[in-house]
Design a protein around this motif. Sequence first.
Motif, PDB file in Angstrom:
ATOM      1  N   UNK A  20     117.715  77.515 -31.697  1.00 52.83           N
ATOM      2  CA  UNK A  20     116.060  77.756 -31.944  1.00 52.83           C
ATOM      3  C   UNK A  20     115.701  79.307 -32.134  1.00 52.83           C
ATOM      4  N   UNK A  21     116.516  80.431 -31.756  1.00 54.64           N
ATOM      5  CA  UNK A  21     115.784  81.182 -31.333  1.00 54.64           C
ATOM      6  C   UNK A  21     115.133  82.069 -29.944  1.00 54.64           C
ATOM      7  N   UNK A  28     106.869  86.694 -28.783  1.00 61.15           N
ATOM      8  CA  UNK A  28     106.795  87.483 -29.993  1.00 61.15           C
ATOM      9  C   UNK A  28     106.166  86.772 -31.395  1.00 61.15           C
ATOM     10  N   UNK A  29     105.991  85.499 -31.667  1.00 57.98           N
ATOM     11  CA  UNK A  29     106.120  85.314 -33.152  1.00 57.98           C
ATOM     12  C   UNK A  29     104.334  84.303 -32.736  1.00 57.98           C
ATOM     13  N   UNK A  30     103.984  84.193 -31.565  1.00 59.97           N
ATOM     14  CA  UNK A  30     102.669  83.459 -31.298  1.00 59.97           C
ATOM     15  C   UNK A  30     101.503  84.891 -31.920  1.00 59.97           C
ATOM     16  N   UNK A  31     100.042  84.371 -32.235  1.00 63.98           N
ATOM     17  CA  UNK A  31      98.946  84.509 -32.291  1.00 63.98           C
ATOM     18  C   UNK A  31      98.354  83.951 -31.308  1.00 63.98           C
ATOM     19  N   UNK A  32      97.616  85.461 -31.795  1.00 62.65           N
ATOM     20  CA  UNK A  32      95.908  85.616 -30.485  1.00 62.65           C
ATOM     21  C   UNK A  32      95.566  84.958 -30.462  1.00 62.65           C
TER      22      UNK A  32
END
Length: 59
Positions: A20-21, A28-32
Amino acid sequence: MVTKELVDGLDVVGELELGGGCEDCVFRKMHAQPYNEEVMHERETLEQVHMDLWGPSPV
């Protein structure tokens, strides 16, 4: 990097499988999210300045 032998001395023991990573990739792929409070914008040049001060470096 392992399969293309891009790093000298990087040896992986066992099966190389990406599930799954890693945790860093997920964060890092989360959005603010937007701020909840009202933002006051500056009206004049140099009214608010942001800078990082660091040094001297020991290296």
